[in-house]
Structures are given as C-alpha cells and as structure tokens.
Design a protein around this motif. Structure first.
Motif, PDB file in Angstrom:
ATOM      1  N   GLU A  36       7.587  -4.895   8.819  1.00 37.85           N
ATOM      2  CA  GLU A  36       6.505  -5.158   7.871  1.00 37.85           C
ATOM      3  C   GLU A  36       5.966  -3.857   7.286  1.00 37.85           C
ATOM      4  O   GLU A  36       5.691  -3.759   6.090  1.00 37.85           O
ATOM      5  N   LYS A  37       5.830  -2.846   8.137  1.00 36.17           N
ATOM      6  CA  LYS A  37       5.325  -1.558   7.662  1.00 36.17           C
ATOM      7  C   LYS A  37       6.329  -0.894   6.717  1.00 36.17           C
ATOM      8  O   LYS A  37       5.954  -0.331   5.681  1.00 36.17           O
ATOM      9  N   GLU A  39       8.545  -2.416   4.865  1.00 30.64           N
ATOM     10  CA  GLU A  39       8.524  -3.171   3.606  1.00 30.64           C
ATOM     11  C   GLU A  39       7.346  -2.744   2.735  1.00 30.64           C
ATOM     12  O   GLU A  39       7.477  -2.563   1.518  1.00 30.64           O
ATOM     13  N   MET A  40       6.194  -2.571   3.365  1.00 28.50           N
ATOM     14  CA  MET A  40       4.996  -2.163   2.633  1.00 28.50           C
ATOM     15  C   MET A  40       5.162  -0.767   2.027  1.00 28.50           C
ATOM     16  O   MET A  40       4.890  -0.549   0.841  1.00 28.50           O
ATOM     17  N   LEU A  41       5.644   0.185   2.830  1.00 28.22           N
ATOM     18  CA  LEU A  41       5.819   1.560   2.345  1.00 28.22           C
ATOM     19  C   LEU A  41       6.889   1.627   1.261  1.00 28.22           C
ATOM     20  O   LEU A  41       6.742   2.372   0.281  1.00 28.22           O
ATOM     21  N   SER A  42       7.953   0.866   1.418  1.00 27.28           N
ATOM     22  CA  SER A  42       9.033   0.866   0.431  1.00 27.28           C
ATOM     23  C   SER A  42       8.560   0.329  -0.917  1.00 27.28           C
ATOM     24  O   SER A  42       9.133   0.649  -1.960  1.00 27.28           O
ATOM     25  N   ALA A  43       7.503  -0.480  -0.882  1.00 31.53           N
ATOM     26  CA  ALA A  43       6.921  -1.013  -2.121  1.00 31.53           C
ATOM     27  C   ALA A  43       5.883  -0.069  -2.710  1.00 31.53           C
ATOM     28  O   ALA A  43       5.287  -0.363  -3.756  1.00 31.53           O
ATOM     29  N   ASN A  45       3.094   1.028  -1.004  1.00 28.57           N
ATOM     30  CA  ASN A  45       1.750   0.730  -0.490  1.00 28.57           C
ATOM     31  C   ASN A  45       1.568   1.333   0.893  1.00 28.57           C
ATOM     32  O   ASN A  45       2.520   1.395   1.672  1.00 28.57           O
ATOM     33  N   PRO A  47      -0.622   1.374   4.655  1.00 32.58           N
ATOM     34  CA  PRO A  47      -1.385   0.435   5.490  1.00 32.58           C
ATOM     35  C   PRO A  47      -2.753   0.948   5.905  1.00 32.58           C
ATOM     36  O   PRO A  47      -3.387   0.378   6.786  1.00 32.58           O
ATOM     37  N   GLU A  54      -1.597   7.060  -1.393  1.00 33.86           N
ATOM     38  CA  GLU A  54      -0.799   6.028  -2.055  1.00 33.86           C
ATOM     39  C   GLU A  54      -0.199   6.557  -3.355  1.00 33.86           C
ATOM     40  O   GLU A  54       0.968   6.281  -3.671  1.00 33.86           O
ATOM     41  N   ARG A  58       3.844   6.758  -4.094  1.00 35.53           N
ATOM     42  CA  ARG A  58       4.455   6.097  -5.252  1.00 35.53           C
ATOM     43  C   ARG A  58       5.171   7.086  -6.171  1.00 35.53           C
ATOM     44  O   ARG A  58       6.082   6.702  -6.895  1.00 35.53           O
TER      45      ARG A  58
END
Length: 446
Positions: A36-37, A39-43, A45, A47, A54, A58
């Motif tokens: 989950e982490k 996936e979030m970082l790859s997008a 974003n 946590p 951020e 990006r």
C-alpha cells in the motif's frame, strides 16, 4: 558512472532520503514491505505531512508527466540487490514495549533480507538510530550472509532530520557524519554527498561507534536543554519570576545560546523521548549506568510538564473538569508536522478527557492521526469551532496559525475568556487587552 542508490524503508526518513537522492541526480529505487505504501509513493503521494516533500517526490517519481523518472519503488529485495551499488537502510527503531531499550527487529530484518541478494560489491549504509555496537554486529552479518562476502561493506551515516525541515536538512545538512572502515566506503559516500559538501556542509569521518553515538548524543543534549529551561520555569513559578525573561537573558550568552530555551509542556515525538531512554539502557548494558543517570531527571522534568498543564487547567476552571468544556489548540508534537507520536498536546488533552472534561481539539495537519490515537476526543474543523462554548482554551502546539489568531474574534465564541499558553508563544499583552485571563508556564499571572 554515478552509483545507483536504493533506500530500504520508505517511512518519514526513507521517503525523504529517496526523494533527496533523486534531486541530487542519482537513480534511486526505494523499497518497503508494505504494498500500500509503495503504491501511494509510486503515485507521487506521501503518507505523512512534511513541507515540500510531496512536491520533491512528484518531481522525480517515474511515470508522472514531466518528472525526471529517477525515482522508483518496489517490494522486492531481489530487485534492490540487482539494482543498487549503495543501499541506505532507513527503517524504524522504536522503543521496546515495556522497556527503555531500542527495538532492533526492523533493522535486523532489513539486513537479513538484503544480505542474500548482495552478489557483487556493494556498500550498505545504516541511517537508522541504533544502540552503539550495532554496526559492528551488522557488518559481521553482511560478511557471513552476503554472497559477495567482504565486498559487501557497511558504513554508518546517522540522520539529523528535523520534522518540518526534513527536505532542507537532507539537501543542505548542517553536518554529514560517516562511520567507515575503508577508504573505498569513504570515497563512495563523498561521491553521494558531493553537492552538499561543495556547498559547505562539514563532513565528519569517524569509526562505527562514534557515528552511532552522534545522533543520540545530539538528541540527549537538546532534551537536556529543553528540560533545563522547564526546570527553571518550575522555580520561576515558585519564586514569582518570569522564565521568558530569564531565558532571554541567559540566551545572550554565546556559550548557551537562545535556541531551545522556550519553556512549555515539553518535548515529544518519535525521536527525543525514545532516543534518550534507549541511550540510558545501552549505557547500562555497557557497564556505565551512572554516566547517563542525569537523563532520567531530564525525562522526568519533561513528563512533569504535561501533568502541570493539566493542574493549571483544573485550577483555571475552579478545581474540576466535570461538565467543563476545554478547547485544545494543537495535536501534533510540534508545528509543521502531522506526527502525534508521544505528543504532549494530545497527552494533556487525553488526561483532561479522562478526568471528565469535554475536550475539543483542532490541529491544522494532525487531525486524522489524532483521531486514530484518541478517537474519544472531540474534534473541530477550525480553531474558532474548537473554542466555541469553551470554558478554557489551551494552546499546546505552536503553529503559526495559532499565533495569528484574533483574540477578539475568539473571545466572542467562548464561554469564558481563559487562555493557558503551554508553549509561551503568544503575546500576553495582546490577549489580556482583549479581555482574556492569560496564563503561561513559568510566568507571572499578570
């Protein structure tokens, strides 16, 4: 050719370090065991809340339009081993449950998982805060378990990030400390940090034990300074002195300095409390328990401040909290962060709630984290709403938003204009002129 860098552990430290390494021009692969982490970082974003992080992420994460593409994330240690020349270990080292000692299970697991995949020369760099002596043990583990054998070297490079300033502290550190056992390792880390070194960041090259001790020594000194001025606040209250003026006066002495001399409800967070306790525990294991005995009182002074704020609040509302509405401004342990770990503000709010107070909390960034830790407290979407109908307002985290509050506007929504400043960060005259009864730790009542 520039070395390829991996970062193991993508929490607060790891995510910041990975993004900063990409900013410095390196190809970076970050690893975490949480899909989950990843996936979030790859997008693109993060946590947690950290100013500028951020945006930096990006700027470099692969797959985003206009990014450099230098930063990717994975859950595969095999991929990390094949990709990286230099591996930074940035996993957490919390306090053991029910003990002062440091929990090394995450670090040990990271090294045990990485070692079998080191099949060619590599440098593993520990950044986690660990008990002194850990690096020597982990170096032996690498030599035994890595297929590359002695070509899998270890270095220790402690982190000195301040929450709220982590990006700046990584890209423009006030010092870089590396514990190494070979010229090769030193050369590789000089290459990694070539940009900040060229900009003037001092580099301190040392052995493993000294590098491990630097972070806990620095945090112990800061904790001691904070607890010292809070001890002076206790004396000032007993003697009817003013700790703010006392701090101003002694701060002009260049041997002392003015930083960390604001009396209040003390320090918290995920580093200072657990680091000084782990340092005490390790000193005892090494046969020097008396060397750090003073840190017990540092810790004790710090924890007393929370209880004292509860007592002042109880006194302000007439001796008991039953049926009393209390507004708490602040939940994070410090401003410019959403971190509520060992937060003095939430601790005070929780104590008052347990004693029957109707507590409503507002924080600009830490509301979700606060709700997870203290779901039974009340929460409001603004400082004004938190204060509506309050019998007393407690200022417990020194956010800029709170320093800029209008005392007149706030005074129109409260039941009683009573303010307790737990951070000595508000102007007493401004609030008193607006009709508030203002009280702060270690300062005269009027």
């Amino acid at each position: 050719m520039a070395p390829k860098i991996t970062v193991i552990g993508t929490g607060y430290l790891g995510a910041t370090h990975a993004a900063a390494m990409a900013e410095l021009g390196f190809e970076v692969l970050g690893l975490d065991i949480s899909p989950e982490k990843i996936e979030m970082l790859s997008a693109g974003n993060v946590p947690m809340y950290e100013p500028g992080l951020e945006e930096l992420l990006r700027k470099h994460v692969a797959g985003r339009p206009g990014s450099s593409g230098r930063l990717r994330f994975t859950t595969s240690y095999e991929e990390v081993g094949e990709f990286g020349d230099i591996h930074f270990v940035c996993v957490n080292t919390p306090q053991k449950h029910g003990e002062y000692a440091c929990d090394m299970s995450y670090v040990d697991s990271a090294f045990a998982s990485l070692a079998p995949h080191l099949r060619r020369p590599a440098l593993v760099v520990g950044k986690s805060t660990v008990p002194v002596g850990s690096a020597a043990r982990l170096a032996d583990l690498l030599a035994e378990q890595a297929p590359a054998g002695e070509d899998a070297e270890l270095a220790w490079n402690p982190e000195f990030l301040r929450e709220g300033f982590a990006v700046k502290d990584t890209l423009h550190p006030d010092r870089i400390v590396i514990g190494v056992t070979s010229e090769r390792a030193e050369k590789q880390l000089r290459e990694v940090y070539a940009t900040p070194i060229a900009e003037g960041s001092p580099l301190v090259v040392t052995d493993f034990p000294t590098a491990e001790l630097v972070k806990v020594a620095a945090n112990s000194f800061l904790a001691t300074k904070i607890s010292f001025i809070n001890a002076m606040a206790e004396v000032c209250e007993a003697a009817d002195g003013d700790v703010a003026k006392l701090a101003e006066a002694i701060g002009h002495d260049e041997r002392i300095g003015s930083k960390f001399l604001r009396a209040g409800i003390g320090f918290g967070g995920g580093c200072l409390p657990k680091d000084i306790r782990a340092f005490m525990a390790r000193a005892g294991e090494l046969g020097s328990p008396q060397a750090l005995a003073f840190l017990r009182e540092v810790d004790s002074v710090n924890m007393r401040r929370r209880g004292h704020m509860v007592e002042l609040a109880r006194e302000a509302v007439g001796g008991g909290f039953l049926g009393v509405r209390v507004a708490v401004l602040g939940a994070a342990f410090k401003p410019d962060s959403d971190d509520v770990r060992d937060s003095p503000a939430l601790n005070v709010a929780g104590q008052i709630h347990l004693q029957g107070g109707q507590v409503t909390v507002y924080d600009p960034k830490a509301m979700e984290n606060a709700r997870r830790v203290f779901p039974t407290l009340g929460y409001a979407p603004s400082a004004l709403e938190a204060a509506r109908g309050a019998d007393v307002v407690l200022h417990l985290t020194e956010w800029r938003e709170f320093r800029e509050l209008d005392p007149v506007a706030l005074g129109e929504v409260v039941a009683e204009r009573r303010l307790l400043d737990g951070r000595n960060a508000l102007d007493p005259d401004t609030w008193r002129e607006a009709g508030w009864t203002y009280r702060a730790l270690g300062r005269p009542r009027a």
